[in-house]
Design a protein around this motif. Structure first.
Motif, PDB file in Angstrom:
ATOM      1  N   ILE A   1      -1.700 -17.713  15.225  1.00 14.87           N
ATOM      2  CA  ILE A   1      -1.489 -16.382  14.662  1.00 14.87           C
ATOM      3  C   ILE A   1      -0.023 -16.133  14.313  1.00 14.87           C
ATOM      4  O   ILE A   1       0.279 -15.542  13.264  1.00 14.87           O
ATOM      5  CB  ILE A   1      -2.037 -15.325  15.637  1.00 14.87           C
ATOM      6  N   ASP A   2       0.892 -16.568  15.152  1.00 17.42           N
ATOM      7  CA  ASP A   2       2.313 -16.382  14.834  1.00 17.42           C
ATOM      8  C   ASP A   2       2.684 -17.110  13.538  1.00 17.42           C
ATOM      9  O   ASP A   2       3.480 -16.606  12.740  1.00 17.42           O
ATOM     10  CB  ASP A   2       3.183 -16.892  15.980  1.00 17.42           C
ATOM     11  N   ARG A   3       2.119 -18.287  13.369  1.00 16.50           N
ATOM     12  CA  ARG A   3       2.378 -19.061  12.150  1.00 16.50           C
ATOM     13  C   ARG A   3       1.868 -18.317  10.917  1.00 16.50           C
ATOM     14  O   ARG A   3       2.549 -18.241   9.899  1.00 16.50           O
ATOM     15  CB  ARG A   3       1.685 -20.416  12.286  1.00 16.50           C
ATOM     16  N   ALA A   4       0.675 -17.755  11.021  1.00 15.01           N
ATOM     17  CA  ALA A   4       0.121 -16.992   9.906  1.00 15.01           C
ATOM     18  C   ALA A   4       0.954 -15.745   9.631  1.00 15.01           C
ATOM     19  O   ALA A   4       1.250 -15.411   8.466  1.00 15.01           O
ATOM     20  CB  ALA A   4      -1.322 -16.600  10.213  1.00 15.01           C
ATOM     21  N   LEU A   5       1.343 -15.059  10.691  1.00 18.67           N
ATOM     22  CA  LEU A   5       2.123 -13.832  10.522  1.00 18.67           C
ATOM     23  C   LEU A   5       3.448 -14.110   9.831  1.00 18.67           C
ATOM     24  O   LEU A   5       3.892 -13.309   8.979  1.00 18.67           O
ATOM     25  CB  LEU A   5       2.364 -13.200  11.895  1.00 18.67           C
ATOM     26  N   ALA A   6       4.082 -15.228  10.147  1.00 17.59           N
ATOM     27  CA  ALA A   6       5.351 -15.577   9.497  1.00 17.59           C
ATOM     28  C   ALA A   6       5.167 -15.764   7.998  1.00 17.59           C
ATOM     29  O   ALA A   6       6.027 -15.369   7.206  1.00 17.59           O
ATOM     30  CB  ALA A   6       5.924 -16.845  10.132  1.00 17.59           C
ATOM     31  N   VAL A   7       4.039 -16.356   7.596  1.00 21.05           N
ATOM     32  CA  VAL A   7       3.761 -16.531   6.161  1.00 21.05           C
ATOM     33  C   VAL A   7       3.608 -15.177   5.489  1.00 21.05           C
ATOM     34  O   VAL A   7       4.189 -14.915   4.427  1.00 21.05           O
ATOM     35  CB  VAL A   7       2.494 -17.382   5.954  1.00 21.05           C
ATOM     36  N   TYR A   8       2.835 -14.283   6.089  1.00 20.53           N
ATOM     37  CA  TYR A   8       2.632 -12.962   5.482  1.00 20.53           C
ATOM     38  C   TYR A   8       3.947 -12.186   5.395  1.00 20.53           C
ATOM     39  O   TYR A   8       4.216 -11.534   4.382  1.00 20.53           O
ATOM     40  CB  TYR A   8       1.602 -12.168   6.286  1.00 20.53           C
ATOM     41  N   ASP A   9       4.751 -12.262   6.448  1.00 16.91           N
ATOM     42  CA  ASP A   9       6.051 -11.581   6.413  1.00 16.91           C
ATOM     43  C   ASP A   9       6.904 -12.109   5.265  1.00 16.91           C
ATOM     44  O   ASP A   9       7.553 -11.331   4.543  1.00 16.91           O
ATOM     45  CB  ASP A   9       6.785 -11.771   7.734  1.00 16.91           C
ATOM     46  N   ASP A  10       6.904 -13.427   5.100  1.00 15.38           N
ATOM     47  CA  ASP A  10       7.711 -14.035   4.044  1.00 15.38           C
ATOM     48  C   ASP A  10       7.197 -13.637   2.666  1.00 15.38           C
ATOM     49  O   ASP A  10       7.984 -13.266   1.775  1.00 15.38           O
ATOM     50  CB  ASP A  10       7.702 -15.557   4.197  1.00 15.38           C
ATOM     51  N   LEU A  11       5.887 -13.687   2.475  1.00 17.46           N
ATOM     52  CA  LEU A  11       5.312 -13.319   1.181  1.00 17.46           C
ATOM     53  C   LEU A  11       5.614 -11.863   0.834  1.00 17.46           C
ATOM     54  O   LEU A  11       5.974 -11.544  -0.308  1.00 17.46           O
ATOM     55  CB  LEU A  11       3.803 -13.549   1.194  1.00 17.46           C
ATOM     56  N   LEU A  12       5.476 -10.983   1.813  1.00 15.58           N
ATOM     57  CA  LEU A  12       5.675  -9.559   1.556  1.00 15.58           C
ATOM     58  C   LEU A  12       7.149  -9.204   1.401  1.00 15.58           C
ATOM     59  O   LEU A  12       7.483  -8.217   0.738  1.00 15.58           O
ATOM     60  CB  LEU A  12       5.034  -8.739   2.670  1.00 15.58           C
ATOM     61  N   ALA A  13       8.036  -9.997   1.971  1.00 11.02           N
ATOM     62  CA  ALA A  13       9.467  -9.776   1.736  1.00 11.02           C
ATOM     63  C   ALA A  13       9.803 -10.035   0.272  1.00 11.02           C
ATOM     64  O   ALA A  13      10.670  -9.375  -0.305  1.00 11.02           O
ATOM     65  CB  ALA A  13      10.289 -10.689   2.641  1.00 11.02           C
ATOM     66  N   ARG A  14       9.093 -10.986  -0.334  1.00  7.76           N
ATOM     67  CA  ARG A  14       9.338 -11.307  -1.740  1.00  7.76           C
ATOM     68  C   ARG A  14       8.526 -10.431  -2.685  1.00  7.76           C
ATOM     69  O   ARG A  14       8.959 -10.141  -3.797  1.00  7.76           O
ATOM     70  CB  ARG A  14       9.021 -12.789  -2.004  1.00  7.76           C
ATOM     71  N   ASP A  15       7.336 -10.026  -2.244  1.00  5.22           N
ATOM     72  CA  ASP A  15       6.465  -9.214  -3.101  1.00  5.22           C
ATOM     73  C   ASP A  15       5.740  -8.192  -2.233  1.00  5.22           C
ATOM     74  O   ASP A  15       4.627  -8.435  -1.758  1.00  5.22           O
ATOM     75  CB  ASP A  15       5.469 -10.108  -3.840  1.00  5.22           C
ATOM     76  N   PRO A  16       6.338  -7.018  -2.013  1.00  2.70           N
ATOM     77  CA  PRO A  16       5.726  -6.006  -1.132  1.00  2.70           C
ATOM     78  C   PRO A  16       4.369  -5.514  -1.620  1.00  2.70           C
ATOM     79  O   PRO A  16       3.608  -4.932  -0.838  1.00  2.70           O
ATOM     80  CB  PRO A  16       6.761  -4.870  -1.139  1.00  2.70           C
ATOM     81  N   GLY A  17       4.061  -5.738  -2.885  1.00  2.00           N
ATOM     82  CA  GLY A  17       2.797  -5.243  -3.428  1.00  2.00           C
ATOM     83  C   GLY A  17       1.642  -6.214  -3.308  1.00  2.00           C
ATOM     84  O   GLY A  17       0.571  -5.961  -3.869  1.00  2.00           O
ATOM     85  N   MET A  18       1.813  -7.302  -2.585  1.00  2.00           N
ATOM     86  CA  MET A  18       0.759  -8.306  -2.456  1.00  2.00           C
ATOM     87  C   MET A  18      -0.290  -7.816  -1.468  1.00  2.00           C
ATOM     88  O   MET A  18      -0.161  -7.948  -0.260  1.00  2.00           O
ATOM     89  CB  MET A  18       1.356  -9.638  -2.015  1.00  2.00           C
ATOM     90  N   ALA A  19      -1.363  -7.221  -2.005  1.00  2.94           N
ATOM     91  CA  ALA A  19      -2.312  -6.466  -1.181  1.00  2.94           C
ATOM     92  C   ALA A  19      -3.037  -7.337  -0.169  1.00  2.94           C
ATOM     93  O   ALA A  19      -3.207  -6.931   0.987  1.00  2.94           O
ATOM     94  CB  ALA A  19      -3.318  -5.752  -2.078  1.00  2.94           C
ATOM     95  N   GLN A  20      -3.478  -8.538  -0.547  1.00  6.12           N
ATOM     96  CA  GLN A  20      -4.241  -9.355   0.393  1.00  6.12           C
ATOM     97  C   GLN A  20      -3.379  -9.788   1.570  1.00  6.12           C
ATOM     98  O   GLN A  20      -3.820  -9.780   2.726  1.00  6.12           O
ATOM     99  CB  GLN A  20      -4.822 -10.579  -0.312  1.00  6.12           C
ATOM    100  N   ALA A  21      -2.128 -10.167   1.295  1.00  2.50           N
ATOM    101  CA  ALA A  21      -1.220 -10.549   2.384  1.00  2.50           C
ATOM    102  C   ALA A  21      -0.958  -9.358   3.305  1.00  2.50           C
ATOM    103  O   ALA A  21      -0.906  -9.498   4.534  1.00  2.50           O
ATOM    104  CB  ALA A  21       0.093 -11.079   1.820  1.00  2.50           C
TER     105      ALA A  21
END
Length: 547
Positions: A213-233
């Motif tokens: 879960i921590d690994r997945a959360l890090a990916v979502y944090d990174d994706l949303l830092a670059r694109d806050p509008g990414m709804a699925q993430a």
């Protein structure tokens, strides 16, 4: 921007023996358009195409190119007109059918998209990109088996098609619970250099389901830092945060669900409630998601009523009678499909958005005895019927939950695995299984000499189910709506939870904030369900002995 159809009919609505044939020098006529597009001058390309379709309305390629350009600019109605004109002059144009289908898919007009893309394949022959897009349309429609078939065809035609591998893996893993092939397809997409963030969302989803879960959360944090509008993430991150008890951030992220395809439409005509003072105002609460979720989120309704709001609650028809009895101060009525208008109310909100304002911390969850109430007369009826059974303890049982798209295999335990529980002396078991299970129960009875009572009249009507549940001494269930119903009624409940449960059950612990009467029995990493059932059997044997 002009309306292409209106323009053409204004000019061409006069008798013709037959449509004019396309000019022989079509490529030459379109060359300046191609040059403008290659140089990035869309405005010039648009001007050239407008002039060309005016001078040569029979030139289907020009209409199609114009439609594609208009679609990129977001002028969807005009683009649709242009594709329609292209198909008028060239009914067999695979390009025009595909372009129209892609446009319809972008507007979530799924049946129209499927028709157009299917016609494109019929006219143009096997094409990996078309099969991939057709698969996406079927996936959005919820036809996951057909979606997988299309994605398989895409990768068979183009084995290096990374996006198709990613889509195939996503549907296989998330919707059809293919635990090996799904992740393998996603990894193959990454090996092929899949571009875009969607494949990383898919990969993080796999990690999440596998407990990383921590690994997945890090990916979502990174994706949303670059694109806050990414709804699925953002929605996926919400589920992790909520499971961990980070309710304030989790509920804010959870609103991203409303931006995804297939989200419940927001009724028009009333302002959305933002948590402000409701005294003297009217509020429409409209339904969203499944039956269990609707029951769970309804725990917020008493909070609204204490705010002295005039609350109108629309709900699944199965819940209407139960909700009306439980919330007499609210205007309760069944929702016939999506609620389209809220014009007669001051504010409106989805029931799934209420916790964003009312449950922002663990302390905000009330220690209720019950907030749903079964019919007292029917409860007594079922107590009498249960009392005629010989056992000292009356236990309801649900062993199968969900659909293939909602992780059925992780939410279900085969009935034969329950035999040691079912053989405990002094206990009568009653099926609370809402799917037809008669044959399953009869087979187990023949093979293992155990009895599960099945009263279909109690399951056919949800209010009757509530009365039966309230009359039982205990409910034992896998992750299913029975847990929500029993917990909302304040019935003593044991819920059997997989290693990575639905977010509602939290990451750790044997309790859940929604329902104080529910005890969680968690399957540990690497443990089989029979081990969990052995622990349940010991506890139930002790309880039956003390009864």
């Amino acid at each position: 921007m002009f309306d292409a159809l209106r323009r053409w009919f204004a000019r061409e609505a006069r008798p013709h023996a037959a449509p004019a044939a396309p000019p022989a020098n079509a490529d030459k006529l379109l060359a300046p358009v191609a040059s403008a597009l290659q140089s990035g001058d869309e405005a010039e390309a648009l001007r050239l195409l407008e002039a060309l379709t005016w001078q040569h309305p029979e030139l289907a390629e020009a209409h199609c190119a114009l439609g594609e350009l208009l679609a990129r600019r977001g002028e969807t109605d005009e683009a649709r007109d242009s594709f329609t004109l292209a198909l008028h002059f060239a009914p067999g144009s695979a390009r025009a059918h595909y372009a129209l289908g892609t446009l319809e898919l972008s507007q979530h007009h799924i049946p129209a998209a499927v028709r157009s893309i299917t016609q494109a394949l019929e006219h143009g022959g096997p094409n990996a990109a078309m099969y991939n897009t057709l698969g996406a349309a079927h996936a959005e429609a919820g036809d996951h088996v057909e979606a997988v078939a299309c994605f398989r065809k895409a990768v068979a035609i183009a084995p290096d098609f990374a996006e198709a591998h990613s889509n195939l893996g996503c549907v296989l893993f998330r919707e059809l619970e293919e635990q090996d092939e799904g992740p393998a397809a996603i990894e193959r997409a990454i090996e092929l250099g899949a571009r875009g963030d969607a494949v990383w969302v898919n990969r993080a989803m796999v990690w999440h389901r596998r407990g990383e879960i921590d690994r997945a959360l890090a990916v979502y944090d990174d994706l949303l830092a670059r694109d806050p509008g990414m709804a699925q993430a953002r929605l996926n991150r919400a589920l992790i945060r909520l499971a961990r008890g980070d309710f304030a951030a989790g509920w804010d992220d959870y609103e991203a669900r409303r931006s995804l395809p297939g989200a419940a439409p927001t009724p028009a005509g009333a302002g959305e409630w933002d948590g402000d003072d409701l005294q003297g105002r009217s509020l429409l609460v409209y339904p969203e998601q499944g039956l269990g979720d609707e029951i769970m989120f309804a725990s917020c309704i008493p909070d609204l009523l204490r705010m002295e709001a005039r609350c109108a609650l629309r709900c699944n028809p199965k819940l209407e009678t139960l909700f009306r009895r439980s919330f007499p101060a609210a205007d309760v009525a069944r929702a016939h499909g999506p609620v389209s208008s809220a014009a007669q109310w001051d504010r409106a909100i989805s029931i799934a958005s209420l916790p964003r304002f009312l449950r922002r911390s663990r302390a905000a969850f009330p220690a209720h005895g019950a907030y749903l109430h079964a019919d007292p007369a029917r409860v007594e009826h079922w107590r009498a019927r249960l009392g005629a059974l010989p056992g000292r303890l009356k236990v309801g049982l649900s062993w199968r939950g969900g659909l293939p798209s909602t992780r059925r295999n992780l939410r279900s335990i085969p009935l034969p695995d329950w035999v040691d529980v079912l053989r405990i002396p002094g206990v009568d078991f009653v099926s609370l299984q809402y799917t037809d299970s008669t044959r399953e129960i009869e087979e187990l009875s023949r093979e293992s000499d155990v009895t599960i009572h099945e009263w279909k009249d109690a399951i056919a009507d949800y209010d009757e189910t509530a009365a039966l549940v309230a009359a039982l001494d205990l409910v034992i269930s896998v992750q299913t709506s029975v847990v929500h119903l029993a917990g909302a009624l304040g019935a003593r409940t044991w819920a059997l939870i997989p290693e990575v449960p639905e977010w509602r059950y939290g990451e750790h612990g044997d309790t859940m904030p929604w329902y104080p009467s529910v005890t969680l029995w968690r399957k540990q990493r690497g443990e089989e369900w029979v081990c969990v059932l052995a622990r349940v059997a010991r506890a139930l044997r002790e309880r039956a002995g003390a009864a």
